[in-house]
Design an enzyme around this catalytic site. Structure first.
Site, PDB file in Angstrom:
ATOM      1  N   CYS A 132      13.921  10.166   7.687  1.00  0.00           N
ATOM      2  CA  CYS A 132      13.953   9.564   9.024  1.00  0.00           C
ATOM      3  C   CYS A 132      15.345   9.677   9.627  1.00  0.00           C
ATOM      4  O   CYS A 132      15.492   9.847  10.829  1.00  0.00           O
ATOM      5  CB  CYS A 132      13.490   8.117   8.962  1.00  0.00           C
TER       6      CYS A 132
ATOM      7  N   GLU B  85      10.623  14.935  16.955  1.00  0.00           N
ATOM      8  CA  GLU B  85      11.078  14.772  15.566  1.00  0.00           C
ATOM      9  C   GLU B  85      10.378  15.836  14.723  1.00  0.00           C
ATOM     10  O   GLU B  85       9.159  15.803  14.554  1.00  0.00           O
ATOM     11  CB  GLU B  85      10.695  13.376  15.049  1.00  0.00           C
TER      12      GLU B  85
ATOM     13  N   GLU C  54      10.062   0.167  10.629  1.00  0.00           N
ATOM     14  CA  GLU C  54      11.080   1.222  10.488  1.00  0.00           C
ATOM     15  C   GLU C  54      10.390   2.524  10.824  1.00  0.00           C
ATOM     16  O   GLU C  54       9.548   3.000  10.054  1.00  0.00           O
ATOM     17  CB  GLU C  54      11.618   1.266   9.048  1.00  0.00           C
TER      18      GLU C  54
ATOM     19  N   LYS D  18       0.844  -1.195   0.000  1.00  0.00           N
ATOM     20  CA  LYS D  18       0.000   0.000   0.000  1.00  0.00           C
ATOM     21  C   LYS D  18       0.878   1.243   0.000  1.00  0.00           C
ATOM     22  O   LYS D  18       1.746   1.380   0.856  1.00  0.00           O
ATOM     23  CB  LYS D  18      -0.884   0.032   1.253  1.00  0.00           C
TER      24      LYS D  18
HETATM   25  P1  NAD Z   1       2.495   7.580   8.950  1.00  0.00           P
HETATM   26  O1  NAD Z   1       2.793   6.633  10.041  1.00  0.00           O
HETATM   27  O2  NAD Z   1       1.478   8.630   9.172  1.00  0.00           O
HETATM   28  O3  NAD Z   1       2.020   6.797   7.640  1.00  0.00           O
HETATM   29  C1  NAD Z   1       2.789   5.782   7.034  1.00  0.00           C
HETATM   30  C2  NAD Z   1       1.859   4.849   6.284  1.00  0.00           C
HETATM   31  O4  NAD Z   1       0.995   4.192   7.213  1.00  0.00           O
HETATM   32  C3  NAD Z   1       0.962   5.513   5.256  1.00  0.00           C
HETATM   33  O5  NAD Z   1       0.882   4.670   4.116  1.00  0.00           O
HETATM   34  C4  NAD Z   1      -0.377   5.571   5.974  1.00  0.00           C
HETATM   35  O6  NAD Z   1      -1.481   5.578   5.084  1.00  0.00           O
HETATM   36  C5  NAD Z   1      -0.364   4.296   6.793  1.00  0.00           C
HETATM   37  N1  NAD Z   1      -1.202   4.286   7.996  1.00  0.00           N
HETATM   38  C6  NAD Z   1      -1.662   5.338   8.697  1.00  0.00           C
HETATM   39  N2  NAD Z   1      -2.361   4.909   9.792  1.00  0.00           N
HETATM   40  C7  NAD Z   1      -2.305   3.556   9.778  1.00  0.00           C
HETATM   41  C8  NAD Z   1      -2.777   2.537  10.654  1.00  0.00           C
HETATM   42  N3  NAD Z   1      -3.479   2.827  11.767  1.00  0.00           N
HETATM   43  N4  NAD Z   1      -2.516   1.255  10.354  1.00  0.00           N
HETATM   44  C9  NAD Z   1      -1.790   0.928   9.258  1.00  0.00           C
HETATM   45  N5  NAD Z   1      -1.317   1.855   8.387  1.00  0.00           N
HETATM   46  C10 NAD Z   1      -1.558   3.158   8.641  1.00  0.00           C
HETATM   47  O7  NAD Z   1       3.912   8.190   8.554  1.00  0.00           O
HETATM   48  P2  NAD Z   1       4.207   9.344   7.499  1.00  0.00           P
HETATM   49  O8  NAD Z   1       3.730  10.621   8.077  1.00  0.00           O
HETATM   50  O9  NAD Z   1       3.711   8.914   6.157  1.00  0.00           O
HETATM   51  O10 NAD Z   1       5.800   9.320   7.447  1.00  0.00           O
HETATM   52  C11 NAD Z   1       6.609  10.070   8.301  1.00  0.00           C
HETATM   53  C12 NAD Z   1       7.189   9.217   9.402  1.00  0.00           C
HETATM   54  O11 NAD Z   1       7.837   8.083   8.844  1.00  0.00           O
HETATM   55  C13 NAD Z   1       8.264   9.921  10.211  1.00  0.00           C
HETATM   56  O12 NAD Z   1       8.083   9.672  11.594  1.00  0.00           O
HETATM   57  C14 NAD Z   1       9.572   9.287   9.735  1.00  0.00           C
HETATM   58  O13 NAD Z   1      10.613   9.367  10.644  1.00  0.00           O
HETATM   59  C15 NAD Z   1       9.110   7.901   9.462  1.00  0.00           C
HETATM   60  N6  NAD Z   1      10.035   7.238   8.510  1.00  0.00           N
HETATM   61  C16 NAD Z   1      10.857   6.252   8.979  1.00  0.00           C
HETATM   62  C17 NAD Z   1      11.781   5.640   8.127  1.00  0.00           C
HETATM   63  C18 NAD Z   1      12.698   4.549   8.605  1.00  0.00           C
HETATM   64  O14 NAD Z   1      13.243   3.834   7.780  1.00  0.00           O
HETATM   65  N7  NAD Z   1      12.912   4.357   9.884  1.00  0.00           N
HETATM   66  C19 NAD Z   1      11.838   6.038   6.795  1.00  0.00           C
HETATM   67  C20 NAD Z   1      10.992   7.043   6.354  1.00  0.00           C
HETATM   68  C21 NAD Z   1      10.074   7.633   7.228  1.00  0.00           C
END
Ligand code: NAD
Length: 475
Positions: A276, A374, A242, A169
Protein backbone atom coordinates in the site's frame (compact mmCIF):
# COMPACT_ATOMS: atom_id res chain seq x y z
CA UNK A 1 -3.36 -34.99 -0.63
CA UNK A 2 -2.66 -31.33 0.17
CA UNK A 3 -2.46 -30.16 3.77
CA UNK A 4 -5.74 -29.02 5.29
CA UNK A 5 -5.54 -26.13 7.77
CA UNK A 6 -8.16 -25.51 10.43
CA UNK A 7 -9.85 -22.41 11.83
CA UNK A 8 -9.50 -21.31 15.44
CA UNK A 9 -12.84 -20.81 17.20
CA UNK A 10 -13.21 -20.71 20.98
CA UNK A 11 -9.76 -22.20 21.49
CA UNK A 12 -10.56 -25.23 19.27
CA UNK A 13 -9.21 -26.01 15.81
CA UNK A 14 -12.26 -26.66 13.68
CA UNK A 15 -13.29 -27.58 10.14
CA UNK A 16 -16.74 -27.83 8.57
CA UNK A 17 -16.13 -30.36 5.79
CA UNK A 18 -16.16 -27.72 3.04
CA UNK A 19 -12.85 -26.54 1.68
CA UNK A 20 -11.31 -23.73 -0.36
CA UNK A 21 -8.16 -24.36 -2.41
CA UNK A 22 -5.11 -22.14 -1.92
CA UNK A 23 -2.80 -21.71 -4.91
CA UNK A 24 0.93 -20.97 -5.15
CA UNK A 25 1.14 -17.92 -7.46
CA UNK A 26 4.61 -19.02 -8.64
CA UNK A 27 3.26 -22.14 -10.39
CA UNK A 28 -0.54 -22.14 -9.90
CA UNK A 29 -0.44 -25.44 -7.99
CA UNK A 30 -2.84 -26.06 -5.10
CA UNK A 31 -0.73 -26.07 -1.93
CA UNK A 32 -3.35 -26.24 0.79
CA UNK A 33 -7.01 -26.16 1.70
CA UNK A 34 -8.84 -24.10 4.31
CA UNK A 35 -12.40 -24.28 5.67
CA UNK A 36 -15.06 -22.48 3.62
CA UNK A 37 -16.87 -20.97 6.58
CA UNK A 38 -20.20 -19.20 6.43
CA UNK A 39 -22.78 -17.68 8.75
CA UNK A 40 -22.90 -20.66 11.15
CA UNK A 41 -19.17 -20.65 11.92
CA UNK A 42 -19.13 -16.85 12.10
CA UNK A 43 -21.92 -16.97 14.69
CA UNK A 44 -19.94 -19.51 16.72
CA UNK A 45 -16.82 -17.36 16.58
CA UNK A 46 -18.70 -14.18 17.54
CA UNK A 47 -20.46 -15.94 20.45
CA UNK A 48 -17.10 -17.24 21.67
CA UNK A 49 -15.59 -13.76 21.40
CA UNK A 50 -18.56 -12.22 23.20
CA UNK A 51 -18.33 -14.74 26.06
CA UNK A 52 -14.56 -14.28 26.36
CA UNK A 53 -14.90 -10.48 26.38
CA UNK A 54 -16.59 -10.59 29.80
CA UNK A 55 -13.44 -11.80 31.53
CA UNK A 56 -10.77 -10.57 29.09
CA UNK A 57 -11.73 -6.91 29.57
CA UNK A 58 -11.11 -7.37 33.31
CA UNK A 59 -7.91 -9.39 32.88
CA UNK A 60 -4.97 -7.39 34.28
CA UNK A 61 -3.01 -5.67 31.53
CA UNK A 62 0.18 -7.56 32.49
CA UNK A 63 -1.58 -10.85 31.71
CA UNK A 64 -2.79 -9.47 28.41
CA UNK A 65 0.76 -8.38 27.59
CA UNK A 66 2.02 -11.87 28.50
CA UNK A 67 -0.46 -13.50 26.10
CA UNK A 68 0.72 -11.14 23.33
CA UNK A 69 4.34 -12.00 24.10
CA UNK A 70 3.43 -15.71 23.84
CA UNK A 71 2.09 -15.05 20.33
CA UNK A 72 5.24 -13.10 19.46
CA UNK A 73 7.39 -15.96 20.80
CA UNK A 74 5.45 -18.63 18.89
CA UNK A 75 5.92 -16.72 15.63
CA UNK A 76 9.65 -16.23 16.24
CA UNK A 77 10.28 -19.85 17.25
CA UNK A 78 8.53 -21.12 14.13
CA UNK A 79 9.78 -18.41 11.78
CA UNK A 80 11.58 -20.79 9.46
CA UNK A 81 8.49 -22.87 8.70
CA UNK A 82 6.26 -19.77 8.57
CA UNK A 83 8.29 -17.72 6.09
CA UNK A 84 8.52 -20.64 3.65
CA UNK A 85 4.77 -21.17 3.89
CA UNK A 86 4.21 -17.44 3.39
CA UNK A 87 6.33 -17.39 0.23
CA UNK A 88 4.47 -20.41 -1.14
CA UNK A 89 1.04 -18.78 -0.77
CA UNK A 90 1.90 -15.09 -1.27
CA UNK A 91 4.78 -15.22 -3.76
CA UNK A 92 7.23 -12.80 -2.10
CA UNK A 93 10.90 -13.85 -2.08
CA UNK A 94 12.11 -15.74 1.00
CA UNK A 95 14.13 -12.80 2.28
CA UNK A 96 11.07 -10.52 2.23
CA UNK A 97 8.85 -13.25 3.74
CA UNK A 98 11.38 -13.61 6.55
CA UNK A 99 11.15 -9.84 7.07
CA UNK A 100 7.36 -10.07 7.37
CA UNK A 101 7.43 -12.97 9.86
CA UNK A 102 10.17 -11.58 12.11
CA UNK A 103 8.59 -8.13 11.71
CA UNK A 104 5.25 -9.48 12.95
CA UNK A 105 6.95 -11.01 16.01
CA UNK A 106 8.84 -7.78 16.74
CA UNK A 107 5.82 -5.51 16.22
CA UNK A 108 3.73 -7.65 18.59
CA UNK A 109 6.38 -7.39 21.27
CA UNK A 110 6.82 -3.64 20.78
CA UNK A 111 3.09 -2.91 20.71
CA UNK A 112 2.52 -4.93 23.89
CA UNK A 113 4.39 -2.17 25.76
CA UNK A 114 1.95 0.59 24.80
CA UNK A 115 0.04 2.26 27.64
CA UNK A 116 -3.20 4.22 27.63
CA UNK A 117 -3.01 6.24 30.81
CA UNK A 118 -6.02 8.03 32.25
CA UNK A 119 -6.11 11.71 31.38
CA UNK A 120 -7.05 14.36 33.94
CA UNK A 121 -9.51 16.85 32.47
CA UNK A 122 -10.09 18.89 35.62
CA UNK A 123 -8.64 18.77 39.09
CA UNK A 124 -10.11 21.84 40.80
CA UNK A 125 -11.53 22.60 44.25
CA UNK A 126 -14.94 21.51 42.91
CA UNK A 127 -14.26 18.32 41.06
CA UNK A 128 -11.93 15.69 39.68
CA UNK A 129 -12.66 14.67 36.11
CA UNK A 130 -10.64 12.03 34.29
CA UNK A 131 -10.95 10.15 31.01
CA UNK A 132 -10.28 6.44 31.03
CA UNK A 133 -10.28 4.17 27.98
CA UNK A 134 -12.60 1.16 27.91
CA UNK A 135 -12.51 -1.61 25.30
CA UNK A 136 -15.15 -1.41 22.55
CA UNK A 137 -15.99 -5.12 22.74
CA UNK A 138 -15.92 -7.73 19.97
CA UNK A 139 -13.81 -6.72 16.97
CA UNK A 140 -14.15 -8.01 13.42
CA UNK A 141 -10.81 -7.92 11.58
CA UNK A 142 -10.57 -8.24 7.79
CA UNK A 143 -7.19 -8.36 6.02
CA UNK A 144 -5.79 -8.43 2.45
CA UNK A 145 -3.34 -10.75 0.67
CA UNK A 146 -0.20 -8.61 0.34
CA UNK A 147 1.08 -8.82 3.95
CA UNK A 148 -1.31 -11.40 5.40
CA UNK A 149 0.61 -12.19 8.59
CA UNK A 150 1.67 -8.64 9.42
CA UNK A 151 -1.85 -7.32 8.83
CA UNK A 152 -3.43 -10.04 10.98
CA UNK A 153 -1.01 -9.30 13.83
CA UNK A 154 -1.53 -5.56 13.39
CA UNK A 155 -5.21 -6.14 14.24
CA UNK A 156 -5.02 -8.97 16.80
CA UNK A 157 -2.38 -7.40 19.07
CA UNK A 158 -3.88 -3.95 19.76
CA UNK A 159 -7.36 -5.50 20.08
CA UNK A 160 -6.06 -7.87 22.77
CA UNK A 161 -4.06 -5.17 24.53
CA UNK A 162 -7.07 -2.86 24.70
CA UNK A 163 -9.13 -5.65 26.29
CA UNK A 164 -11.19 -6.53 23.20
CA UNK A 165 -11.69 -9.96 21.71
CA UNK A 166 -11.45 -10.52 17.97
CA UNK A 167 -12.78 -12.56 15.06
CA UNK A 168 -10.25 -12.23 12.24
CA UNK A 169 -10.93 -13.18 8.62
CA UNK A 170 -7.94 -13.83 6.39
CA UNK A 171 -7.91 -13.16 2.66
CA UNK A 172 -9.06 -16.31 0.83
CA UNK A 173 -5.88 -16.01 -1.28
CA UNK A 174 -3.40 -16.10 1.64
CA UNK A 175 -4.78 -17.87 4.72
CA UNK A 176 -2.15 -20.56 5.32
CA UNK A 177 0.60 -18.93 7.42
CA UNK A 178 -2.06 -17.17 9.52
CA UNK A 179 -3.89 -20.47 10.18
CA UNK A 180 -0.61 -22.13 11.07
CA UNK A 181 -0.10 -19.31 13.62
CA UNK A 182 -3.67 -19.97 14.86
CA UNK A 183 -2.64 -23.58 15.52
CA UNK A 184 0.53 -22.46 17.31
CA UNK A 185 -1.30 -20.04 19.63
CA UNK A 186 -4.47 -22.07 20.29
CA UNK A 187 -3.28 -23.06 23.77
CA UNK A 188 -1.45 -19.80 24.50
CA UNK A 189 -4.43 -17.43 24.51
CA UNK A 190 -7.65 -17.89 26.55
CA UNK A 191 -10.43 -19.54 24.52
CA UNK A 192 -12.47 -17.08 22.47
CA UNK A 193 -10.11 -14.10 22.78
CA UNK A 194 -8.63 -14.67 19.30
CA UNK A 195 -10.70 -16.45 16.65
CA UNK A 196 -9.37 -16.86 13.10
CA UNK A 197 -11.73 -17.90 10.32
CA UNK A 198 -11.60 -18.40 6.56
CA UNK A 199 -14.16 -18.22 3.80
CA UNK A 200 -14.73 -16.69 0.42
CA UNK A 201 -15.55 -13.02 -0.27
CA UNK A 202 -19.13 -13.55 0.98
CA UNK A 203 -17.83 -13.87 4.55
CA UNK A 204 -16.53 -10.26 4.71
CA UNK A 205 -19.96 -8.57 4.39
CA UNK A 206 -21.36 -11.01 6.98
CA UNK A 207 -18.75 -9.77 9.45
CA UNK A 208 -19.41 -6.12 8.63
CA UNK A 209 -23.12 -6.58 9.20
CA UNK A 210 -23.03 -8.96 12.17
CA UNK A 211 -25.21 -7.53 14.93
CA UNK A 212 -22.96 -8.69 17.75
CA UNK A 213 -19.70 -7.21 16.45
CA UNK A 214 -18.89 -3.76 17.85
CA UNK A 215 -16.01 -2.64 15.65
CA UNK A 216 -14.50 -3.40 12.26
CA UNK A 217 -10.81 -2.98 11.58
CA UNK A 218 -10.13 -3.41 7.89
CA UNK A 219 -7.13 -3.28 5.58
CA UNK A 220 -7.75 -3.55 1.85
CA UNK A 221 -8.89 -1.59 -1.16
CA UNK A 222 -10.67 1.75 -1.04
CA UNK A 223 -13.61 0.26 -2.99
CA UNK A 224 -14.16 -2.43 -0.33
CA UNK A 225 -13.56 0.11 2.44
CA UNK A 226 -16.55 2.12 1.20
CA UNK A 227 -18.75 -1.00 1.28
CA UNK A 228 -17.59 -1.70 4.82
CA UNK A 229 -18.43 1.81 5.96
CA UNK A 230 -21.89 1.39 4.45
CA UNK A 231 -22.41 -2.05 6.02
CA UNK A 232 -21.19 -0.90 9.42
CA UNK A 233 -23.54 2.09 9.43
CA UNK A 234 -26.62 -0.03 10.22
CA UNK A 235 -25.71 -0.25 13.91
CA UNK A 236 -22.97 2.42 13.95
CA UNK A 237 -20.08 0.03 14.44
CA UNK A 238 -16.76 1.74 15.07
CA UNK A 239 -14.46 1.43 12.05
CA UNK A 240 -10.80 1.73 11.21
CA UNK A 241 -9.98 1.59 7.50
CA UNK A 242 -6.47 1.23 6.05
CA UNK A 243 -7.02 1.54 2.32
CA UNK A 244 -5.25 2.06 -0.99
CA UNK A 245 -2.60 4.57 -1.90
CA UNK A 246 -0.93 6.16 -4.92
CA UNK A 247 2.16 7.36 -3.11
CA UNK A 248 4.43 9.90 -4.77
CA UNK A 249 8.16 10.30 -4.29
CA UNK A 250 9.78 13.62 -5.11
CA UNK A 251 13.47 13.55 -6.00
CA UNK A 252 15.12 16.97 -5.72
CA UNK A 253 18.02 18.08 -8.00
CA UNK A 254 20.58 17.82 -5.16
CA UNK A 255 19.99 14.06 -4.71
CA UNK A 256 22.91 11.95 -5.95
CA UNK A 257 21.53 9.56 -8.63
CA UNK A 258 24.13 6.90 -7.76
CA UNK A 259 23.10 6.94 -4.12
CA UNK A 260 19.32 6.93 -4.53
CA UNK A 261 18.73 4.68 -7.57
CA UNK A 262 18.74 1.39 -5.68
CA UNK A 263 16.54 2.70 -2.85
CA UNK A 264 14.07 4.23 -5.27
CA UNK A 265 13.90 0.92 -7.10
CA UNK A 266 13.03 -1.03 -3.95
CA UNK A 267 10.60 1.64 -2.76
CA UNK A 268 8.52 0.60 -5.77
CA UNK A 269 9.33 -3.05 -6.38
CA UNK A 270 9.34 -4.63 -2.94
CA UNK A 271 6.76 -7.43 -2.80
CA UNK A 272 6.39 -6.99 -6.59
CA UNK A 273 4.94 -3.53 -5.98
CA UNK A 274 2.03 -4.96 -3.98
CA UNK A 275 2.51 -2.66 -1.01
CA UNK A 276 0.00 0.00 0.00
CA UNK A 277 2.92 2.35 0.79
CA UNK A 278 5.05 1.53 -2.25
CA UNK A 279 6.21 4.51 -4.31
CA UNK A 280 3.71 4.38 -7.17
CA UNK A 281 4.69 7.65 -8.89
CA UNK A 282 8.24 9.00 -8.91
CA UNK A 283 8.74 12.68 -9.75
CA UNK A 284 12.38 13.47 -10.60
CA UNK A 285 13.78 16.98 -11.12
CA UNK A 286 14.63 17.61 -14.78
CA UNK A 287 18.30 18.38 -13.96
CA UNK A 288 18.94 14.78 -12.86
CA UNK A 289 16.12 12.97 -14.70
CA UNK A 290 18.24 11.38 -17.45
CA UNK A 291 21.05 10.28 -15.16
CA UNK A 292 18.78 8.93 -12.43
CA UNK A 293 16.37 7.12 -14.74
CA UNK A 294 19.35 5.46 -16.44
CA UNK A 295 20.76 4.44 -13.04
CA UNK A 296 17.40 2.96 -11.96
CA UNK A 297 17.08 1.09 -15.26
CA UNK A 298 20.64 -0.23 -14.88
CA UNK A 299 19.90 -1.45 -11.34
CA UNK A 300 16.62 -3.04 -12.50
CA UNK A 301 18.48 -5.05 -15.14
CA UNK A 302 20.31 -6.91 -12.36
CA UNK A 303 17.16 -7.97 -10.48
CA UNK A 304 15.68 -11.41 -11.19
CA UNK A 305 11.93 -12.00 -11.46
CA UNK A 306 10.94 -15.52 -10.48
CA UNK A 307 9.70 -17.98 -7.89
CA UNK A 308 10.25 -16.43 -4.47
CA UNK A 309 11.40 -19.81 -3.13
CA UNK A 310 14.40 -19.79 -5.51
CA UNK A 311 17.60 -18.24 -4.28
CA UNK A 312 18.46 -15.01 -6.08
CA UNK A 313 14.87 -13.97 -6.85
CA UNK A 314 14.34 -10.28 -6.14
CA UNK A 315 10.80 -9.84 -7.46
CA UNK A 316 8.23 -12.64 -7.16
CA UNK A 317 4.96 -13.21 -9.02
CA UNK A 318 1.77 -11.19 -8.61
CA UNK A 319 -0.25 -12.81 -5.84
CA UNK A 320 -3.41 -13.75 -7.77
CA UNK A 321 -4.87 -13.94 -11.24
CA UNK A 322 -7.29 -11.04 -10.82
CA UNK A 323 -4.48 -8.67 -9.81
CA UNK A 324 -2.22 -10.08 -12.53
CA UNK A 325 -4.88 -9.31 -15.16
CA UNK A 326 -5.24 -5.78 -13.81
CA UNK A 327 -1.50 -5.06 -13.95
CA UNK A 328 -1.25 -6.54 -17.47
CA UNK A 329 -4.19 -4.34 -18.52
CA UNK A 330 -2.37 -1.21 -17.24
CA UNK A 331 0.78 -2.15 -19.17
CA UNK A 332 -1.22 -2.86 -22.34
CA UNK A 333 -2.98 0.50 -21.94
CA UNK A 334 0.42 2.24 -21.70
CA UNK A 335 1.55 0.45 -24.88
CA UNK A 336 -1.66 1.37 -26.73
CA UNK A 337 -1.17 5.01 -25.81
CA UNK A 338 2.40 4.90 -27.13
CA UNK A 339 4.19 5.77 -23.88
CA UNK A 340 7.93 5.10 -23.68
CA UNK A 341 9.20 2.10 -21.73
CA UNK A 342 12.65 2.29 -20.13
CA UNK A 343 12.49 -1.30 -18.93
CA UNK A 344 10.13 -4.27 -19.47
CA UNK A 345 6.61 -4.10 -20.82
CA UNK A 346 6.48 -7.61 -22.31
CA UNK A 347 3.67 -9.61 -20.73
CA UNK A 348 2.85 -13.25 -21.36
CA UNK A 349 -0.36 -14.42 -19.69
CA UNK A 350 0.00 -17.92 -21.18
CA UNK A 351 2.78 -19.28 -18.93
CA UNK A 352 2.31 -20.89 -15.51
CA UNK A 353 2.69 -18.50 -12.57
CA UNK A 354 1.53 -14.88 -12.42
CA UNK A 355 4.76 -13.22 -13.54
CA UNK A 356 4.97 -9.62 -14.72
CA UNK A 357 8.39 -8.32 -15.78
CA UNK A 358 9.91 -5.33 -14.00
CA UNK A 359 8.48 -2.45 -16.00
CA UNK A 360 9.55 1.21 -15.85
CA UNK A 361 7.87 3.94 -17.87
CA UNK A 362 9.66 7.02 -19.10
CA UNK A 363 7.77 10.24 -18.36
CA UNK A 364 4.17 9.24 -19.15
CA UNK A 365 1.62 12.07 -18.94
CA UNK A 366 -0.08 12.93 -15.66
CA UNK A 367 -3.44 11.58 -16.84
CA UNK A 368 -2.03 8.18 -17.90
CA UNK A 369 -3.85 5.36 -16.12
CA UNK A 370 -0.52 4.08 -14.78
CA UNK A 371 0.00 7.43 -13.06
CA UNK A 372 -3.54 8.22 -11.93
CA UNK A 373 -4.48 4.73 -10.62
CA UNK A 374 -2.99 2.50 -7.94
CA UNK A 375 -1.14 -0.13 -9.99
CA UNK A 376 -0.23 -2.54 -7.13
CA UNK A 377 2.29 -4.36 -9.29
CA UNK A 378 5.90 -4.16 -10.56
CA UNK A 379 5.31 -1.19 -12.86
CA UNK A 380 6.76 2.21 -12.02
CA UNK A 381 6.24 5.50 -13.86
CA UNK A 382 9.11 8.03 -13.66
CA UNK A 383 8.08 11.62 -14.34
CA UNK A 384 10.04 14.82 -14.91
CA UNK A 385 9.33 18.06 -13.02
CA UNK A 386 10.77 21.58 -13.20
CA UNK A 387 9.77 23.40 -10.01
CA UNK A 388 9.17 22.40 -6.41
CA UNK A 389 5.64 23.89 -6.47
CA UNK A 390 4.79 21.85 -9.55
CA UNK A 391 6.06 18.63 -7.93
CA UNK A 392 4.00 19.24 -4.78
CA UNK A 393 0.89 20.02 -6.77
CA UNK A 394 1.25 16.91 -8.92
CA UNK A 395 1.97 14.72 -5.88
CA UNK A 396 -1.18 16.03 -4.17
CA UNK A 397 -3.30 15.56 -7.27
CA UNK A 398 -4.81 12.29 -6.08
CA UNK A 399 -7.90 11.02 -4.29
CA UNK A 400 -5.50 9.02 -2.12
CA UNK A 401 -3.34 10.32 0.74
CA UNK A 402 -1.51 7.42 2.31
CA UNK A 403 2.24 8.21 2.27
CA UNK A 404 5.02 9.79 0.24
CA UNK A 405 8.74 10.49 0.23
CA UNK A 406 11.14 13.34 -0.49
CA UNK A 407 14.73 12.66 -1.52
CA UNK A 408 17.13 15.58 -1.05
CA UNK A 409 20.56 16.47 0.37
CA UNK A 410 18.86 19.37 2.18
CA UNK A 411 16.77 17.72 4.90
CA UNK A 412 15.28 21.04 6.02
CA UNK A 413 13.96 21.55 2.52
CA UNK A 414 12.72 17.95 2.64
CA UNK A 415 10.68 18.70 5.77
CA UNK A 416 9.33 21.91 4.19
CA UNK A 417 8.08 19.90 1.20
CA UNK A 418 6.81 17.05 3.40
CA UNK A 419 4.63 19.48 5.35
CA UNK A 420 2.88 20.44 2.12
CA UNK A 421 2.03 16.88 1.10
CA UNK A 422 -1.53 15.69 1.80
CA UNK A 423 -0.68 12.26 3.20
CA UNK A 424 -0.64 10.53 6.58
CA UNK A 425 3.08 9.69 6.46
CA UNK A 426 6.04 11.30 4.65
CA UNK A 427 9.59 9.97 4.68
CA UNK A 428 12.66 12.05 3.95
CA UNK A 429 15.46 10.00 2.38
CA UNK A 430 13.97 6.61 3.23
CA UNK A 431 10.83 4.64 2.50
CA UNK A 432 8.29 2.25 4.04
CA UNK A 433 9.58 2.64 7.59
CA UNK A 434 6.66 2.19 10.00
CA UNK A 435 7.11 2.54 13.74
CA UNK A 436 4.89 0.58 16.14
CA UNK A 437 4.81 3.78 18.23
CA UNK A 438 3.73 6.24 15.50
CA UNK A 439 0.18 6.43 14.12
CA UNK A 440 -0.14 5.10 10.57
CA UNK A 441 -3.24 6.11 8.65
CA UNK A 442 -4.38 7.62 5.40
CA UNK A 443 -5.72 11.05 4.55
CA UNK A 444 -8.48 11.48 1.94
CA UNK A 445 -9.64 8.16 0.46
CA UNK A 446 -6.69 6.19 1.86
CA UNK A 447 -8.37 5.55 5.16
CA UNK A 448 -10.25 6.36 8.26
CA UNK A 449 -8.55 6.43 11.66
CA UNK A 450 -5.11 4.97 12.30
CA UNK A 451 -3.20 1.89 13.35
CA UNK A 452 -0.06 1.70 15.50
CA UNK A 453 0.98 3.90 18.39
CA UNK A 454 -1.36 5.20 21.07
CA UNK A 455 -3.73 6.60 18.47
CA UNK A 456 -4.04 3.17 16.89
CA UNK A 457 -4.65 1.56 20.26
CA UNK A 458 -7.29 4.14 21.17
CA UNK A 459 -9.31 3.02 18.15
CA UNK A 460 -10.12 -0.20 20.06
CA UNK A 461 -11.51 1.80 22.98
CA UNK A 462 -14.21 4.27 23.93
CA UNK A 463 -13.36 7.25 26.09
CA UNK A 464 -15.25 7.23 29.38
CA UNK A 465 -15.22 10.35 31.56
CA UNK A 466 -15.63 9.88 35.32
CA UNK A 467 -16.35 13.08 37.24
CA UNK A 468 -16.31 13.25 41.05
CA UNK A 469 -17.78 16.30 42.80
CA UNK A 470 -15.38 17.05 45.64
CA UNK A 471 -17.77 18.61 48.16
CA UNK A 472 -19.79 15.48 48.71
CA UNK A 473 -23.33 16.81 49.15
CA UNK A 474 -24.79 13.33 49.57
CA UNK A 475 -22.93 12.09 52.62
P1 NAD B 1 -9.79 -6.18 -1.05
O1 NAD B 1 -10.46 -4.95 -0.58
O2 NAD B 1 -10.24 -6.80 -2.31
O3 NAD B 1 -9.91 -7.34 0.05
C1 NAD B 1 -9.46 -7.17 1.38
C2 NAD B 1 -10.25 -8.11 2.28
O4 NAD B 1 -11.63 -7.73 2.27
C3 NAD B 1 -10.21 -9.57 1.88
O5 NAD B 1 -10.11 -10.35 3.07
C4 NAD B 1 -11.56 -9.78 1.21
O6 NAD B 1 -12.02 -11.12 1.29
C5 NAD B 1 -12.46 -8.86 2.01
N1 NAD B 1 -13.66 -8.37 1.33
C6 NAD B 1 -13.89 -8.29 0.00
N2 NAD B 1 -15.12 -7.73 -0.23
C7 NAD B 1 -15.64 -7.44 0.98
C8 NAD B 1 -16.84 -6.80 1.41
N3 NAD B 1 -17.77 -6.37 0.53
N4 NAD B 1 -17.05 -6.63 2.72
C9 NAD B 1 -16.12 -7.02 3.63
N5 NAD B 1 -14.97 -7.63 3.28
C10 NAD B 1 -14.71 -7.83 1.97
O7 NAD B 1 -8.24 -5.81 -1.08
P2 NAD B 1 -7.04 -6.72 -1.60
O8 NAD B 1 -7.14 -6.79 -3.07
O9 NAD B 1 -7.01 -7.99 -0.80
O10 NAD B 1 -5.78 -5.85 -1.16
C11 NAD B 1 -5.21 -4.86 -1.97
C12 NAD B 1 -5.62 -3.48 -1.52
O11 NAD B 1 -5.34 -3.32 -0.13
C13 NAD B 1 -4.84 -2.37 -2.20
O12 NAD B 1 -5.72 -1.32 -2.58
C14 NAD B 1 -3.87 -1.87 -1.12
O13 NAD B 1 -3.43 -0.57 -1.30
C15 NAD B 1 -4.70 -2.07 0.09
N6 NAD B 1 -3.83 -2.17 1.29
C16 NAD B 1 -3.82 -1.12 2.17
C17 NAD B 1 -2.97 -1.15 3.28
C18 NAD B 1 -2.93 -0.02 4.28
O14 NAD B 1 -2.44 -0.22 5.38
N7 NAD B 1 -3.42 1.16 3.98
C19 NAD B 1 -2.15 -2.26 3.48
C20 NAD B 1 -2.19 -3.30 2.57
C21 NAD B 1 -3.05 -3.24 1.47
Amino acid sequence: MVTQYKNLINGELIENGEWLDVVNPANEEVIGQVPACGAAELDQAVSAARAAFKSWKKTPIEERRAAIMAISGAIKENADELFRLLTSEQGKPHQQAKGEIYGAAAISAAQSTLELEDEINEDSDERLSRTRRVPVGVVGGIVPWNFPVMMAIQKIVPAMLAGCTIVLKTSPFTPLATLRIAELIADKVPAGVVNIITGDDALGPMITQHADIDKITFTGSTATGKKIMEGASADLKRITLELGGNDASIVMPDADPKKVAEQLFWSSFQNAGQVCIAAKRIYIHEDIYDELSAAIAEYASQVTVGDGAQQGTGVGPIQNKKQFDRVVELIEDAKDKGYNFLVGGETDPSGSGYYVPITILDNPPEDARIVAEEQFGPVMPLMKFSTEEEAIERANNSEYGLAGAVWTADTEKGVEIAEQLETGTVWINEFMHLSPFAPFGGHKQSGFGAEYGKEGLKEFTYPQVITVKKDNVVA
